[in-house]
Design an enzyme around this catalytic site. Sequence first.
Site, PDB file in Angstrom:
ATOM      1  N   ARG A  21      10.212  12.708  -1.615  1.00  0.00           N
ATOM      2  CA  ARG A  21      11.285  12.027  -0.882  1.00  0.00           C
ATOM      3  C   ARG A  21      12.625  12.363  -1.522  1.00  0.00           C
ATOM      4  NH1 ARG A  21       8.529   6.110   0.223  1.00  0.00           N
ATOM      5  NH2 ARG A  21       6.762   6.960   1.387  1.00  0.00           N
ATOM      6  N   SER A 112       9.445   6.599   4.847  1.00  0.00           N
ATOM      7  CA  SER A 112       8.983   5.216   4.956  1.00  0.00           C
ATOM      8  C   SER A 112      10.087   4.240   5.345  1.00  0.00           C
ATOM      9  CB  SER A 112       8.319   4.832   3.637  1.00  0.00           C
ATOM     10  OG  SER A 112       7.744   3.576   3.750  1.00  0.00           O
ATOM     11  N   LYS A 125       4.844  14.521   3.103  1.00  0.00           N
ATOM     12  CA  LYS A 125       3.652  14.095   2.363  1.00  0.00           C
ATOM     13  C   LYS A 125       2.453  14.878   2.893  1.00  0.00           C
ATOM     14  CE  LYS A 125       1.864   9.990   3.236  1.00  0.00           C
ATOM     15  NZ  LYS A 125       1.291   8.634   3.171  1.00  0.00           N
ATOM     16  N   ASP A 276       7.629  -0.959   9.326  1.00  0.00           N
ATOM     17  CA  ASP A 276       8.690  -0.151   8.717  1.00  0.00           C
ATOM     18  C   ASP A 276       8.886   1.185   9.430  1.00  0.00           C
ATOM     19  OD1 ASP A 276       6.296   0.989   7.915  1.00  0.00           O
ATOM     20  OD2 ASP A 276       7.121   1.710   6.031  1.00  0.00           O
ATOM     21  N   ASP A 278       7.730   4.234   9.141  1.00  0.00           N
ATOM     22  CA  ASP A 278       6.589   5.050   9.567  1.00  0.00           C
ATOM     23  C   ASP A 278       5.370   4.217   9.957  1.00  0.00           C
ATOM     24  OD1 ASP A 278       6.326   4.301   6.873  1.00  0.00           O
ATOM     25  OD2 ASP A 278       4.968   5.955   6.457  1.00  0.00           O
ATOM     26  N   ASP A 280       3.509   1.877   8.398  1.00  0.00           N
ATOM     27  CA  ASP A 280       2.374   1.493   7.560  1.00  0.00           C
ATOM     28  C   ASP A 280       2.570   0.155   6.851  1.00  0.00           C
ATOM     29  OD1 ASP A 280       4.233   2.451   5.785  1.00  0.00           O
ATOM     30  OD2 ASP A 280       2.937   3.973   4.879  1.00  0.00           O
ATOM     31  N   ARG A 281       3.797  -0.351   6.840  1.00  0.00           N
ATOM     32  CA  ARG A 281       4.017  -1.655   6.185  1.00  0.00           C
ATOM     33  C   ARG A 281       4.056  -2.774   7.219  1.00  0.00           C
ATOM     34  NH1 ARG A 281       8.149  -1.116   1.187  1.00  0.00           N
ATOM     35  NH2 ARG A 281       7.236   0.743   0.284  1.00  0.00           N
ATOM     36  N   THR A 343      -0.214   1.354  -8.390  1.00  0.00           N
ATOM     37  CA  THR A 343       0.561   1.381  -7.147  1.00  0.00           C
ATOM     38  C   THR A 343       0.440   2.746  -6.491  1.00  0.00           C
ATOM     39  OG1 THR A 343       2.120  -0.260  -7.940  1.00  0.00           O
ATOM     40  CG2 THR A 343       2.923   1.253  -6.258  1.00  0.00           C
ATOM     41  N   GLU A 362      -1.321  -4.226  -0.900  1.00  0.00           N
ATOM     42  CA  GLU A 362      -0.337  -4.102  -1.967  1.00  0.00           C
ATOM     43  C   GLU A 362       0.790  -5.099  -1.744  1.00  0.00           C
ATOM     44  OE1 GLU A 362       0.306   0.090  -3.576  1.00  0.00           O
ATOM     45  OE2 GLU A 362       0.315   0.329  -1.415  1.00  0.00           O
ATOM     46  N   GLU A 363       1.420  -5.486  -2.845  1.00  0.00           N
ATOM     47  CA  GLU A 363       2.553  -6.405  -2.757  1.00  0.00           C
ATOM     48  C   GLU A 363       3.711  -5.801  -1.960  1.00  0.00           C
ATOM     49  OE1 GLU A 363       5.450  -5.305  -4.294  1.00  0.00           O
ATOM     50  OE2 GLU A 363       4.330  -3.556  -5.010  1.00  0.00           O
ATOM     51  N   SER A 364       3.746  -4.471  -1.853  1.00  0.00           N
ATOM     52  CA  SER A 364       4.848  -3.791  -1.191  1.00  0.00           C
ATOM     53  C   SER A 364       4.664  -3.777   0.324  1.00  0.00           C
ATOM     54  CB  SER A 364       4.979  -2.371  -1.726  1.00  0.00           C
ATOM     55  OG  SER A 364       3.754  -1.679  -1.560  1.00  0.00           O
ATOM     56  N   LYS A 375      -2.271   2.567   4.691  1.00  0.00           N
ATOM     57  CA  LYS A 375      -2.031   1.191   5.084  1.00  0.00           C
ATOM     58  C   LYS A 375      -1.539   1.203   6.527  1.00  0.00           C
ATOM     59  CE  LYS A 375       2.429   0.951   2.680  1.00  0.00           C
ATOM     60  NZ  LYS A 375       2.606   2.109   1.817  1.00  0.00           N
ATOM     61  N   ARG A 495      11.315  -2.465 -10.955  1.00  0.00           N
ATOM     62  CA  ARG A 495      10.664  -3.559 -10.236  1.00  0.00           C
ATOM     63  C   ARG A 495      10.078  -4.521 -11.263  1.00  0.00           C
ATOM     64  NH1 ARG A 495      11.111  -1.578  -5.253  1.00  0.00           N
ATOM     65  NH2 ARG A 495      10.093   0.334  -4.557  1.00  0.00           N
TER      66      ARG A 495
HETATM   67  C1  G16 Z   1       4.566   3.741  -0.907  1.00  0.00           C
HETATM   68  C2  G16 Z   1       3.137   3.793  -1.342  1.00  0.00           C
HETATM   69  C3  G16 Z   1       2.651   2.421  -1.692  1.00  0.00           C
HETATM   70  C4  G16 Z   1       3.555   1.788  -2.728  1.00  0.00           C
HETATM   71  C5  G16 Z   1       4.980   1.790  -2.217  1.00  0.00           C
HETATM   72  C6  G16 Z   1       5.969   1.312  -3.266  1.00  0.00           C
HETATM   73  O1  G16 Z   1       4.667   3.043   0.290  1.00  0.00           O
HETATM   74  O2  G16 Z   1       2.320   4.326  -0.332  1.00  0.00           O
HETATM   75  O3  G16 Z   1       1.357   2.535  -2.164  1.00  0.00           O
HETATM   76  O4  G16 Z   1       3.153   0.487  -3.003  1.00  0.00           O
HETATM   77  O5  G16 Z   1       5.358   3.099  -1.884  1.00  0.00           O
HETATM   78  O6  G16 Z   1       5.930   2.175  -4.350  1.00  0.00           O
HETATM   79  P1  G16 Z   1       6.994   2.104  -5.504  1.00  0.00           P
HETATM   80  O7  G16 Z   1       6.866   0.718  -6.063  1.00  0.00           O
HETATM   81  O8  G16 Z   1       6.597   3.189  -6.444  1.00  0.00           O
HETATM   82  O9  G16 Z   1       8.362   2.287  -4.892  1.00  0.00           O
HETATM   83  P2  G16 Z   1       5.550   3.588   1.485  1.00  0.00           P
HETATM   84  O10 G16 Z   1       5.466   2.529   2.534  1.00  0.00           O
HETATM   85  O11 G16 Z   1       6.935   3.746   0.895  1.00  0.00           O
HETATM   86  O12 G16 Z   1       4.930   4.882   1.857  1.00  0.00           O
END
Ligand code: G16
Length: 542
Positions: A21, A112, A125, A276, A278, A280-281, A343, A362-364, A375, A495
């Site tokens: 990214r 994302s 990715k 979000d 893409d 997945d969240r 993570t 995940e918490e995210s 996800k 974080r």
């Molecule tokens: C990505 C990963 C997740 C991770 C999140 C936050 O999500 O796929 O597994 O929890 O990033 O990661 P970090 O805490 O390293 O920023 P996404 O939705 O951004 O693809």
Amino acid sequence: MISIVETTPYQDQKPGTSGLRKKVPVFQQKNYVENFIQSIFDSVAGYRGETLVIGGDGRFFNRETIQTAIKMASANGFGRVIVGKGGILSTPAASHLIRKNDAFGGIVLSASHNPGGPDEDFGIKYNVGNGGPAPEKITEAIYARTREIDRYAIADLPDIDLDETGVFSAGDMAVEVVDPVTDYAELMEILFDFDAIRALFSSGFRMVFDAMHAVTGPYAVEILERRLGAEPGTARNAVPLEDFGGHHPDPNLVHARDLYDLMMSQNAPDFGAASDGDGDRNLIIGKGIFVTPSDSLALLAANAHLAPGYSAGLKGIARSMPTSAAADRVAEKLGIGLYETPTGWKFFGNLLDAGLATICGEESAGTGSDHVREKDGLWAVLLWLNILAVRRQSLRQIVTEHWATYGRNYYSRHDYEGVDTDDANALMEALRGKLATLPGSSVEGLTVATADDFAYLDPVDGSVSANQGVRVLFEGGSRVVFRLSGTGTSGATLRVYIERFEPEPSRHDMETQAALADLIAAADRIAGIRKHTGRPSPSVIT
Ligand code: G16
């Protein structure tokens, strides 16, 4: 005609938590995209004649990159590319297409929840044949290759018309442009009781889904409004825009503030959700109650048997280390395994493939299951709807009953964004340096029980991932966790994850930050956050 183009390597193409990214202008540098895609192909073997899925979240630079990827796939000998119409595929839909078509892998274009536009973020990715993000072994090989790449192959072909579905040819390779929603919607119909959810909507149940001008708009309109009969307009901001309307497509309490305010108001509908960039969240909010992603995972796991796709029960639950332990007690009660991973969704792939876990979270703001290897935001929304349709209680009732049964994990994440990278690294180094001396010490009236830097031993392939976040556990089960984000594109993001377990129902009504106040103060004392970052307070609290 195939051209072999000479190129010079870039040294900064290291995939992070979820692919490469960077800002768009970085990707627009000469051969930057081509180098990375060729490095992916050079790091995997056996794809000649095979299928590659390509799609993205529709952000700025999506279409150009897809054309490049198609021409390079053709030159490198793939047999078929499947691409979403308009270049659109949500991340979970891409995962599903890879699995359904037995594809060799996929290229998913997204940053994302990060903003999009000419000066904003983009990402590439690679997903492997199980539909999930490439494991570290492969991302490391890709990174190594990017540092020495000297040529790439590209077919000299006209652009494919991405706006018509059908099968086209790109050299010797077939390009299938498919509707991005159909296959995914069919999968959801198998997993969930659409009749029950339709009956819920026709009983007057109202919801709002905020697609945040991002990829889930077309999915939500088709599934929620057309197939499930939710009233028109249920899906808001449903047309994907290249710049997400100038917003961060991040479904949290800061960037989905309008939805949050609506759900806390007098005329709140029964259920609010968002996804979000893409897809997945997910964000889940009931009338007057926000459900933390960690609680959502625990609640979905405890109630999943109410949905047809999970009526046989769960094999196990997996969560990332910083995610709260709420799901652990559900796993314990169900008598199934609980897996704690670093993570990154990629760590769940082996557990799902081996049949050790069914649901992960995940918490995210990520939750998903073994139906795909990513996800899945809308999946979480539909599982919630299925549960609400069967239990016919309000979301608040369901959540408070859950807390009464299992106890409540008060939970919050404090992010310090755009911190100077050296300062952030110095903070983590200092923290690691004092780990051995922390146990037994007392901070803000709390006694440290253990402190370590999380390392994960994958039970399936035996691989070890070290330095995955510093955990400080206090006596009584509370904890603070510190790690640097692996998804940012400028500076560093610290974080801090804060958690307190409260078994007593009479104490389940506290305001979250108040319930965590002593732990928040302890986190600063232990890590010297203000001192190292110069920041008096976090940029984002979720
Ligand atoms: C990505 C990963 C997740 C991770 C999140 C936050 O999500 O796929 O597994 O929890 O990033 O990661 P970090 O805490 O390293 O920023 P996404 O939705 O951004 O693809």
